[in-house]
Design a protein around this motif. Sequence first.
Motif, PDB file in Angstrom:
ATOM      1  N   LEU A 101       0.831  -1.200   0.000  1.00  0.00           N
ATOM      2  CA  LEU A 101       0.000   0.000   0.000  1.00  0.00           C
ATOM      3  C   LEU A 101       0.872   1.258   0.000  1.00  0.00           C
ATOM      4  CD1 LEU A 101      -3.086   0.090  -0.037  1.00  0.00           C
ATOM      5  CD2 LEU A 101      -3.024   0.762   2.360  1.00  0.00           C
ATOM      6  N   TRP A 102       0.279   2.381  -0.355  1.00  0.00           N
ATOM      7  CA  TRP A 102       1.012   3.646  -0.432  1.00  0.00           C
ATOM      8  C   TRP A 102       1.758   3.938   0.863  1.00  0.00           C
ATOM      9  CZ3 TRP A 102       0.162   7.555   3.014  1.00  0.00           C
ATOM     10  CH2 TRP A 102      -1.019   7.485   3.770  1.00  0.00           C
ATOM     11  N   CYS A 103       1.153   3.589   2.003  1.00  0.00           N
ATOM     12  CA  CYS A 103       1.750   3.914   3.305  1.00  0.00           C
ATOM     13  C   CYS A 103       2.678   2.830   3.816  1.00  0.00           C
ATOM     14  CB  CYS A 103       0.661   4.211   4.326  1.00  0.00           C
ATOM     15  SG  CYS A 103      -0.637   2.949   4.450  1.00  0.00           S
ATOM     16  N   ASP A 104       2.998   1.842   2.997  1.00  0.00           N
ATOM     17  CA  ASP A 104       4.005   0.841   3.336  1.00  0.00           C
ATOM     18  C   ASP A 104       5.382   1.445   3.054  1.00  0.00           C
ATOM     19  OD1 ASP A 104       5.911  -1.369   2.958  1.00  0.00           O
ATOM     20  OD2 ASP A 104       4.165  -2.664   3.185  1.00  0.00           O
ATOM     21  N   HIS A 105       6.183   1.590   4.102  1.00  0.00           N
ATOM     22  CA  HIS A 105       7.484   2.252   3.974  1.00  0.00           C
ATOM     23  C   HIS A 105       8.646   1.282   4.152  1.00  0.00           C
ATOM     24  CE1 HIS A 105       5.625   6.435   5.124  1.00  0.00           C
ATOM     25  NE2 HIS A 105       5.309   6.039   3.911  1.00  0.00           N
ATOM     26  N   ARG A 106       8.411  -0.001   3.971  1.00  0.00           N
ATOM     27  CA  ARG A 106       9.500  -0.973   4.131  1.00  0.00           C
ATOM     28  C   ARG A 106      10.623  -0.737   3.127  1.00  0.00           C
ATOM     29  NH1 ARG A 106       6.535  -6.538   3.523  1.00  0.00           N
ATOM     30  NH2 ARG A 106       5.013  -5.209   2.432  1.00  0.00           N
ATOM     31  N   ALA A 107      10.320  -0.101   2.024  1.00  0.00           N
ATOM     32  CA  ALA A 107      11.306   0.038   0.946  1.00  0.00           C
ATOM     33  C   ALA A 107      12.119   1.327   1.038  1.00  0.00           C
ATOM     34  CB  ALA A 107      10.593  -0.024  -0.407  1.00  0.00           C
ATOM     35  N   LYS A 108      12.262   1.892   2.238  1.00  0.00           N
ATOM     36  CA  LYS A 108      13.003   3.155   2.307  1.00  0.00           C
ATOM     37  C   LYS A 108      14.488   2.960   1.990  1.00  0.00           C
ATOM     38  CE  LYS A 108      13.018   3.001   7.406  1.00  0.00           C
ATOM     39  NZ  LYS A 108      12.533   3.723   8.605  1.00  0.00           N
ATOM     40  N   GLY A 109      15.048   1.791   2.291  1.00  0.00           N
ATOM     41  CA  GLY A 109      16.431   1.517   1.903  1.00  0.00           C
ATOM     42  C   GLY A 109      16.573   1.449   0.397  1.00  0.00           C
ATOM     43  N   GLU A 110      15.640   0.771  -0.248  1.00  0.00           N
ATOM     44  CA  GLU A 110      15.648   0.675  -1.709  1.00  0.00           C
ATOM     45  C   GLU A 110      15.485   2.054  -2.359  1.00  0.00           C
ATOM     46  OE1 GLU A 110      14.965  -3.345  -0.202  1.00  0.00           O
ATOM     47  OE2 GLU A 110      14.148  -1.392   0.323  1.00  0.00           O
ATOM     48  N   ALA A 111      14.621   2.885  -1.763  1.00  0.00           N
ATOM     49  CA  ALA A 111      14.418   4.232  -2.299  1.00  0.00           C
ATOM     50  C   ALA A 111      15.709   5.041  -2.230  1.00  0.00           C
ATOM     51  CB  ALA A 111      13.307   4.938  -1.520  1.00  0.00           C
ATOM     52  N   ALA A 112      16.427   4.922  -1.122  1.00  0.00           N
ATOM     53  CA  ALA A 112      17.691   5.650  -0.982  1.00  0.00           C
ATOM     54  C   ALA A 112      18.709   5.188  -2.032  1.00  0.00           C
ATOM     55  CB  ALA A 112      18.249   5.448   0.425  1.00  0.00           C
ATOM     56  N   GLU A 113      18.725   3.895  -2.320  1.00  0.00           N
ATOM     57  CA  GLU A 113      19.639   3.370  -3.336  1.00  0.00           C
ATOM     58  C   GLU A 113      19.294   3.920  -4.715  1.00  0.00           C
ATOM     59  OE1 GLU A 113      20.241  -0.951  -3.134  1.00  0.00           O
ATOM     60  OE2 GLU A 113      19.410  -0.854  -1.113  1.00  0.00           O
ATOM     61  N   ILE A 114      17.996   3.960  -5.037  1.00  0.00           N
ATOM     62  CA  ILE A 114      17.570   4.485  -6.335  1.00  0.00           C
ATOM     63  C   ILE A 114      17.963   5.956  -6.461  1.00  0.00           C
ATOM     64  CG2 ILE A 114      15.558   5.040  -7.758  1.00  0.00           C
ATOM     65  CD1 ILE A 114      14.242   2.490  -6.573  1.00  0.00           C
ATOM     66  N   THR A 115      17.754   6.717  -5.385  1.00  0.00           N
ATOM     67  CA  THR A 115      18.130   8.131  -5.402  1.00  0.00           C
ATOM     68  C   THR A 115      19.630   8.296  -5.614  1.00  0.00           C
ATOM     69  OG1 THR A 115      16.305   8.726  -3.923  1.00  0.00           O
ATOM     70  CG2 THR A 115      18.144  10.262  -4.057  1.00  0.00           C
ATOM     71  N   GLU A 116      20.419   7.508  -4.911  1.00  0.00           N
ATOM     72  CA  GLU A 116      21.873   7.618  -5.000  1.00  0.00           C
ATOM     73  C   GLU A 116      22.366   7.323  -6.413  1.00  0.00           C
ATOM     74  OE1 GLU A 116      25.899   6.650  -5.304  1.00  0.00           O
ATOM     75  OE2 GLU A 116      24.432   5.019  -5.288  1.00  0.00           O
ATOM     76  N   VAL A 117      21.854   6.250  -7.021  1.00  0.00           N
ATOM     77  CA  VAL A 117      22.277   5.888  -8.373  1.00  0.00           C
ATOM     78  C   VAL A 117      21.775   6.928  -9.384  1.00  0.00           C
ATOM     79  CG1 VAL A 117      22.140   4.145 -10.199  1.00  0.00           C
ATOM     80  CG2 VAL A 117      22.383   3.433  -7.810  1.00  0.00           C
ATOM     81  N   ALA A 118      20.561   7.401  -9.199  1.00  0.00           N
ATOM     82  CA  ALA A 118      20.012   8.401 -10.118  1.00  0.00           C
ATOM     83  C   ALA A 118      20.846   9.678 -10.114  1.00  0.00           C
ATOM     84  CB  ALA A 118      18.566   8.716  -9.748  1.00  0.00           C
ATOM     85  N   ARG A 119      21.277  10.089  -8.938  1.00  0.00           N
ATOM     86  CA  ARG A 119      22.107  11.296  -8.862  1.00  0.00           C
ATOM     87  C   ARG A 119      23.490  11.041  -9.457  1.00  0.00           C
ATOM     88  NH1 ARG A 119      20.544  13.276  -2.686  1.00  0.00           N
ATOM     89  NH2 ARG A 119      18.511  14.199  -3.219  1.00  0.00           N
ATOM     90  N   ARG A 120      24.056   9.880  -9.144  1.00  0.00           N
ATOM     91  CA  ARG A 120      25.389   9.554  -9.657  1.00  0.00           C
ATOM     92  C   ARG A 120      25.393   9.466 -11.181  1.00  0.00           C
ATOM     93  NH1 ARG A 120      26.439   4.298  -7.614  1.00  0.00           N
ATOM     94  NH2 ARG A 120      25.936   3.435  -9.665  1.00  0.00           N
TER      95      ARG A 120
END
Length: 526
Positions: A101-120
Motif C-alpha cells: 500500500l502507499w503507506c508501506d514504507h519498508r522500501a526506504k532503503g531501496e528508495a535511498a539506493e535508487i536516489t543515489e544511483v540516479a544522482r550519480r
Amino acid sequence: MAIVAGVDFGTLSVRVSLMDSERGVLASTVQEYPLHRKREDPEYATQSHEDHMRALVAATREAVSKAGVNGDQVQAIALDTTGSSVIPVGKNMQPLGEYYLWCDHRAKGEAAEITEVARREKLEAIQWCGGVYSSEWGFSKLLHWLRHNPEKRADFVSAFEHCDMVAATLCGITDPKNVKRSVCAMGHKWLWNRQLGGLPPESFLLKVDPLFKGVREKLDGEYCTSDQIAGTLSPEWAEKLGLKEGIPIPVGAFDAHWDAIGAGCRTDDMVNVIGTSTCIIGITPAVNLVPGVCGVVQGSVHPMRTGIEAGLSAVGDIFGAIASRAGTDVKTLSIGLENYRAGQTGLLRMTWDNGDRTVLVNPNLRGVTLGWNLQSTAQDELFAAIEGTAFHTRVILDRMAGHGVTVRRVINAGGIPQKNDVLNQVYANVLGRPVLVPNKSVVSLGSAIFAFLAAGTFKTIEEAQDKICPSHRTFVPEGSAQRIYEELYFLYNKLYFALGLPGGDGMGDVLPTLISVAKSAATISN
C-alpha cells in the motif's frame, strides 16, 4: 441525461457513487476492507486484491439498489485508487502477493539506493520527481518485493498500480501486455516521462540492482491519460456488479488527483486533499521542476495540462493517534477546539509521525512536539497538530512559489475539511490567503466526471465541472491570528530543516538515530 458510476478506492474503504448528469448524486455507498499492519514492523501496510474486488461488488450493488435504478442504465464506470499501491502478478494477471500500500514504507532503503544511483548517473527523470525517490513509490516497492520473495521471482510477469489492476480485472484482461497503464500513476511514482523516452533505461535499473533485469520490458506497454479508454466491462464482472456488459472504463488515476478535479480545480489552483494523509495537487500551464515534490507530470491530473503533486505522509492518522492515546476519538476530542486561539497552547508540533513526503522526502523522521508543560492536554496537542499540518503545507507552497509555480486559489478537499471548520480557518490564517472548501463531499466525484467523458455526456472536463461540481465556502484570514502564525512559522521553518535534514550543523541525526535504536532493541527482544 446520463447515469454513470464513480468509484473511489481509499485506504480503508471503497465508495461507489451513481451520478446523474442532471440530478446529481443518486446514491453513494461505502464498503470497508482490512488494512494489514504488523505491530512489530510499523512500516508494513498491505491489502488484498480479492478484498478490494469483493468490496467493489457489494458497494456497487448496494448503490444501484439504493438509487432505485436498473443497472443497465449505467453508461460508464470509472475508478481511482490510492498510490503508489503496487501488486506483483504472475501468469494471467494472478496476484503473487498483496498490494504494497502507499503507506508501506519498508522500501526506504531501496528508495535511498535508487536516489543515489540516479544522482550519480545524472538521470534526468529524477529531477521531474523532486530530486529524491521515495519509499512510497513503485520501483522501490517492487525492488523490496523482489529481494524478499526469491521463491516467487520465477513466476513474476509484471507489476501494476492499483488503479490499472482494477481496471484490467473489470475488463477481463489476462495478458499484462494488453493492460493500459495510467500516466498519472506511472509518471508520478515510476519515473516514467514521455519526453524522456518513457521509463528509465534498463542500464540504469541494473546499476541499482541486477534483480531489475528484464523489469523495464515487463512494465512496458501503452501509457495513457484518463481521457482514454482502458477497455469495456467484461460479461463476468458485469454480472457480479449488476451492470451492463460492454460499458466503457476509462484509464484510472490516483484518488487525490481526481478529487482535485471533483473539487473544481482549474489551471493555477492548488488543492489540499486532506484525509489520512494530505496530497497537494495542482494544475499548471507549463513545466516547473520543483525540488522535493512528488512529481511534475504532463497529463496526470488534467489530460491537457501539467500536474504537480506534493503532500504530507500523515494528517488524519496523526489526529487519530493523538485521540487514541487519550482513550477517545477525534470527534470527541475536537469538542471545544473552536474556542482555541492561534498559538495559545504554547506547543509547536512537527507532523512527521509517518515521515516526511515533501519537501525533505525523508521517511526516517518522527513526530516532535515542543513546549509541553504539566498542564498540557491531548486537546492542546490536537490543536497544535492541526497548526503543524498547516505550517507544513505552507513550507510546500512556499517551495513551489520559489520555483515559479503560480497558486491562484487554495482549495481544501478530502474528507476532513468537510467536517472540520477549525482546520480550515487555521489553514487560512497560516497560509495568509483565503481557503475554499467545497460545500459537499467530492469523494468519487472526479471519477464520475471521467466516467461522463467516457460515456460522451460531456466534451471537456471543464464542461462537466461547471455542471456538477459543488460551490465553495470561503475561509478568510483573521488579521490577529495571521500575525501570530507569521512568528510561529519562522520557528517551524527553522526547526523543519534543522531536524529534518541529515548532516550539516543541524540536528538531522537525532530522529533517524532514535528509529535505529528502537529497531535494534526490537530485534534483540525477539
